[in-house]
Write a protein that holds these residues in place. Structure first.
Motif, PDB file in Angstrom:
ATOM      1  N   THR A 236       0.851  -1.064   0.243  1.00 51.23           N
ATOM      2  CA  THR A 236       0.064  -0.449  -0.116  1.00 51.23           C
ATOM      3  C   THR A 236       1.218   1.404  -0.171  1.00 51.23           C
ATOM      4  OG1 THR A 236      -1.885  -1.113   1.490  1.00 51.23           O
ATOM      5  CG2 THR A 236      -1.314   0.999   1.079  1.00 51.23           C
ATOM      6  N   SER A 237       2.119   1.217   0.704  1.00 51.71           N
ATOM      7  CA  SER A 237       2.707   2.347   0.928  1.00 51.71           C
ATOM      8  C   SER A 237       3.247   2.936  -0.585  1.00 51.71           C
ATOM      9  CB  SER A 237       3.984   2.671   2.084  1.00 51.71           C
ATOM     10  OG  SER A 237       5.354   3.044   1.683  1.00 51.71           O
ATOM     11  N   LEU A 238       4.106   1.474  -1.377  1.00 54.54           N
ATOM     12  CA  LEU A 238       5.058   1.538  -2.315  1.00 54.54           C
ATOM     13  C   LEU A 238       4.001   2.516  -3.279  1.00 54.54           C
ATOM     14  CD1 LEU A 238       7.064  -1.550  -2.005  1.00 54.54           C
ATOM     15  CD2 LEU A 238       7.909   1.212  -1.564  1.00 54.54           C
ATOM     16  N   ARG A 239       2.846   1.804  -3.625  1.00 53.18           N
ATOM     17  CA  ARG A 239       1.869   2.159  -4.627  1.00 53.18           C
ATOM     18  C   ARG A 239       1.345   4.209  -3.868  1.00 53.18           C
ATOM     19  NH1 ARG A 239      -3.185   0.667  -3.926  1.00 53.18           N
ATOM     20  NH2 ARG A 239      -3.763   1.309  -6.319  1.00 53.18           N
ATOM     21  N   ALA A 240       1.153   4.394  -3.163  1.00 55.69           N
ATOM     22  CA  ALA A 240       0.647   6.378  -2.435  1.00 55.69           C
ATOM     23  C   ALA A 240       1.992   7.150  -2.917  1.00 55.69           C
ATOM     24  CB  ALA A 240       0.485   5.564  -1.184  1.00 55.69           C
ATOM     25  N   TRP A 241       3.758   5.776  -3.416  1.00 59.04           N
ATOM     26  CA  TRP A 241       4.790   6.660  -3.584  1.00 59.04           C
ATOM     27  C   TRP A 241       5.208   6.651  -4.812  1.00 59.04           C
ATOM     28  CZ3 TRP A 241       8.281   9.307  -1.388  1.00 59.04           C
ATOM     29  CH2 TRP A 241       8.422   9.134   0.523  1.00 59.04           C
ATOM     30  N   GLY A 242       3.503   5.196  -5.722  1.00 55.56           N
ATOM     31  CA  GLY A 242       3.909   6.018  -7.865  1.00 55.56           C
ATOM     32  C   GLY A 242       4.125   4.915  -7.598  1.00 55.56           C
ATOM     33  N   PHE A 243       4.150   4.140  -7.017  1.00 53.07           N
ATOM     34  CA  PHE A 243       4.667   2.440  -7.937  1.00 53.07           C
ATOM     35  C   PHE A 243       3.131   1.704  -8.615  1.00 53.07           C
ATOM     36  CE2 PHE A 243       8.568   3.301  -5.433  1.00 53.07           C
ATOM     37  CZ  PHE A 243       9.906   3.122  -6.280  1.00 53.07           C
ATOM     38  N   GLN A 244       3.837   1.147 -10.127  1.00 54.72           N
ATOM     39  CA  GLN A 244       2.184   0.713 -10.507  1.00 54.72           C
ATOM     40  C   GLN A 244       2.112  -0.887 -10.154  1.00 54.72           C
ATOM     41  OE1 GLN A 244      -0.027   3.123 -12.191  1.00 54.72           O
ATOM     42  NE2 GLN A 244       1.372   4.443 -11.166  1.00 54.72           N
ATOM     43  N   GLN A 245       0.930  -1.309 -10.532  1.00 55.65           N
ATOM     44  CA  GLN A 245       1.234  -2.811 -10.400  1.00 55.65           C
ATOM     45  C   GLN A 245       1.839  -3.218 -11.276  1.00 55.65           C
ATOM     46  OE1 GLN A 245      -2.883  -1.536 -10.247  1.00 55.65           O
ATOM     47  NE2 GLN A 245      -3.167  -3.582 -11.882  1.00 55.65           N
ATOM     48  N   GLY A 246       1.825  -4.990 -10.881  1.00 55.88           N
ATOM     49  CA  GLY A 246       3.066  -5.262 -11.393  1.00 55.88           C
ATOM     50  C   GLY A 246       4.795  -5.418 -11.171  1.00 55.88           C
ATOM     51  N   LYS A 247       5.326  -5.673 -12.531  1.00 52.29           N
ATOM     52  CA  LYS A 247       7.122  -5.481 -11.883  1.00 52.29           C
ATOM     53  C   LYS A 247       7.178  -4.368 -11.547  1.00 52.29           C
ATOM     54  CE  LYS A 247       8.264  -8.402 -15.854  1.00 52.29           C
ATOM     55  NZ  LYS A 247       9.299  -8.589 -17.539  1.00 52.29           N
ATOM     56  N   PRO A 248       7.256  -3.225 -11.585  1.00 54.98           N
ATOM     57  CA  PRO A 248       7.506  -1.927 -10.549  1.00 54.98           C
ATOM     58  C   PRO A 248       7.159  -2.420  -9.289  1.00 54.98           C
ATOM     59  CG  PRO A 248       6.115  -1.189 -12.856  1.00 54.98           C
ATOM     60  CD  PRO A 248       5.673  -2.496 -12.405  1.00 54.98           C
ATOM     61  N   LEU A 249       5.999  -2.941  -8.856  1.00 56.98           N
ATOM     62  CA  LEU A 249       5.505  -3.314  -7.370  1.00 56.98           C
ATOM     63  C   LEU A 249       6.054  -4.228  -6.952  1.00 56.98           C
ATOM     64  CD1 LEU A 249       3.300  -2.294  -5.452  1.00 56.98           C
ATOM     65  CD2 LEU A 249       1.666  -3.147  -6.160  1.00 56.98           C
ATOM     66  N   PHE A 250       6.385  -5.237  -7.747  1.00 52.75           N
ATOM     67  CA  PHE A 250       6.547  -6.216  -7.439  1.00 52.75           C
ATOM     68  C   PHE A 250       7.979  -6.748  -7.201  1.00 52.75           C
ATOM     69  CE2 PHE A 250       9.396 -10.282  -7.930  1.00 52.75           C
ATOM     70  CZ  PHE A 250       8.547 -11.294  -6.635  1.00 52.75           C
ATOM     71  N   ARG A 251       8.841  -5.006  -7.876  1.00 59.07           N
ATOM     72  CA  ARG A 251      10.251  -5.113  -7.558  1.00 59.07           C
ATOM     73  C   ARG A 251      10.513  -4.268  -6.359  1.00 59.07           C
ATOM     74  NH1 ARG A 251      11.903  -4.160 -13.821  1.00 59.07           N
ATOM     75  NH2 ARG A 251      11.512  -6.627 -14.456  1.00 59.07           N
ATOM     76  N   ALA A 252      10.370  -3.211  -6.309  1.00 59.08           N
ATOM     77  CA  ALA A 252       9.829  -2.129  -5.541  1.00 59.08           C
ATOM     78  C   ALA A 252       9.728  -3.039  -3.639  1.00 59.08           C
ATOM     79  CB  ALA A 252       8.550  -1.202  -5.908  1.00 59.08           C
TER      80      ALA A 252
END
Length: 471
Positions: A236-252
């Motif tokens: 939830t926090s990383l999504r709020a930082w702007g990471f999109q679902q999929g590979k960016p969110l997984f890697r972050a």
């Protein structure tokens, strides 16, 4: 949106939020802050005192014990965060893969033991005994007025942090964790500079199988289970930082877990070496050992330093655990408001902290030995699932259910030990007949066999994947 890892597909089930351009342009900073916050949420009461006692009691076996401790106290939580990153529903989404009812039972046990029935009351009482209680020479026994007032303030502050879930991680990672790390570094460096190591004969429990003993000691941190619990908060926090679902969110998410793991490993090594340097002192536990080291290094101000370390370490853990628990029970009881759930959590944790944890330990420790084989099996299969094409069904259920059966046996054995009762003859005979059971690892070989069998069954008799197999 679909995240593709080799030939395997992990489906995410929510729509990404629109984030500001500033957040989108700060990926490294946001991962660093989230990783710092995750480290602080992991680093609670047990994490502070267990490595110290490894140093005190490990003697010449200290390195082997610490290596085992890092396996379950660092590597396993990092792998658990990788597993958590495969589900947008956190521990619930992962637990569903072992079956609806078994998964729900596992979630409830994990949430209650890492939350209001054990871990949160423990960090409240330990932080009191290492800070206000130690400085003011106040009793920390159940029923103490000082303990009640402190734990009430501690839990109210926790609730204030948790009220707004959107910026909990930013608050912890930006402010609380750096302060905690600065104080920790001061204590650890002071011990390295001023105190020589003391290499004594290891204590009996660490003499025969030091690595395995360290590995089992790492169970007491509860961090592998907590990693699954924290998964939803981190995502939830990383999504709020702007990471999109999929590979960016997984890697972050994985990157934040690695940052937290590196910090945990460094701090554990440092605290173990603090313990090694006071091994000639008569200290009954890690809290007393840290207090002794702080006074030895810095005099009277040392107790204040240690008190601040304890409060910050325990507060950040309490915030993370209460936040995750409230999120979970919001979904279980949608008719109860978030504020009401937060009040309920605070009241129950306050009551348990002031009624005493000694009796509860007789329940929690066996439960921990039951849960950890399940947790490790779930983590292992979740990671395998990333790289194996197709939908896994038997590969989740067979090894995890098998681990649960053997974990239940380990829990029963620990219950007899805590009650200081002799094991029944049939139970002793059963333990002797199961490889590694005497080391509380009897589940490893059977679960491994069931894992291979599950992979074979899923290969020769593949099942149709549901619409969202990993949510």
């Amino acid at each position: 949106m679909i995240l593709e890892l080799r030939n395997h597909r992990v489906t995410w089930d929510f729509v990404p939020e629109t984030s500001s351009e500033t957040k989108q342009n700060q990926p490294i900073l946001s991962i660093l802050i989230t990783g710092l916050a995750l480290f602080a949420m992991f680093f609670g009461a047990g994490n502070l005192i267990l490595p110290v006692m490894i140093g005190v009691e490990g003697g010449t076996n200290g390195m082997a014990i610490t290596a085992g401790f890092i396996m379950t106290g660092v590597l396993l939580p990092v792998l658990a965060m990788v597993a958590a990153a495969t589900s947008t529903q956190g521990i619930e989404g992962i637990a569903k893969r072992i079956g609806h009812l078994p998964g729900l039972v596992f979630c409830w046990i994990a949430m209650l033991t890492t939350g209001i029935l054990y871990a949160v009351p423990r960090v409240a009482t330990v932080s009191f005994s290492m800070s206000v209680g130690a400085i003011g020479d106040l009793p920390s026994t159940p029923g103490s007025l000082a303990l009640f007032i402190y734990s009430l303030v501690f839990l109210v502050v926790t609730a204030i942090f948790v009220i707004n879930p959107s910026n909990v991680i930013q608050k912890i990672g930006t402010w609380l964790t750096p302060a905690l790390l600065i104080l920790m570094v001061a204590l650890i460096l002071g011990a390295f500079i001023k105190l020589p190591p003391v290499l004594d004969t290891p204590a009996e429990k660490y003499a025969a199988t030091p690595f395995i003993s360290g590995l089992l000691t790492g169970y007491n941190t509860l961090d592998a289970i907590a990693s699954l619990v924290f998964g939803m908060i981190i995502i939830t926090s990383l999504r709020a930082w702007g990471f999109q679902q999929g590979k960016p969110l997984f890697r972050a998410t994985v990157s934040a877990g690695v940052v937290a793991g590196i910090l945990l490993a460094l701090v554990y090594l440092g605290l173990a070496n603090v313990g090694l340097r006071i091994a000639d002192a008569d200290v009954p536990d890690g809290a007393v050992g840290l207090s002794y080291a702080a006074k030895l290094l810095f005099g009277s101000p040392g107790q204040w330093i240690l008190g601040l370390i304890a409060i910050l370490a325990c507060l950040t853990t309490s915030v993370g655990l209460i936040g995750a628990s409230v999120q979970f029970f919001e979904r279980q009881f949608p008719n109860i408001s978030r504020h009401a759930l937060l009040v309920i959590h605070t009241v129950i944790a306050l009551a348990v902290a002031n009624l005493g944890l000694a009796t509860l330990m007789n329940v929690v420790v066996p439960m921990m030995y039951f849960c950890y084989p399940i947790t490790i099996a779930v983590i292992a299969v979740s990671i395998i699932d990333i790289f194996v094409p197709g939908h896994l069904f038997f590969t989740y259920r067979l090894p995890v259910w098998t681990a649960a059966v053997f974990g239940l046996l380990d829990g029963i054995v620990q219950g007899f030990k805590l009650a200081q009762r002799t094991l029944p003859g049939f139970l002793s005979a059963l333990l002797e007949s199961i490889p590694l059971a005497q080391l509380s690892l009897g589940w490893v070989i059977p679960a491994g066999i069931m894992l291979i069998l599950g992979l074979i069954l899923d290969k020769i008799a593949p099942r149709s994947a549901p619409a969202n197999p990993h949510t």
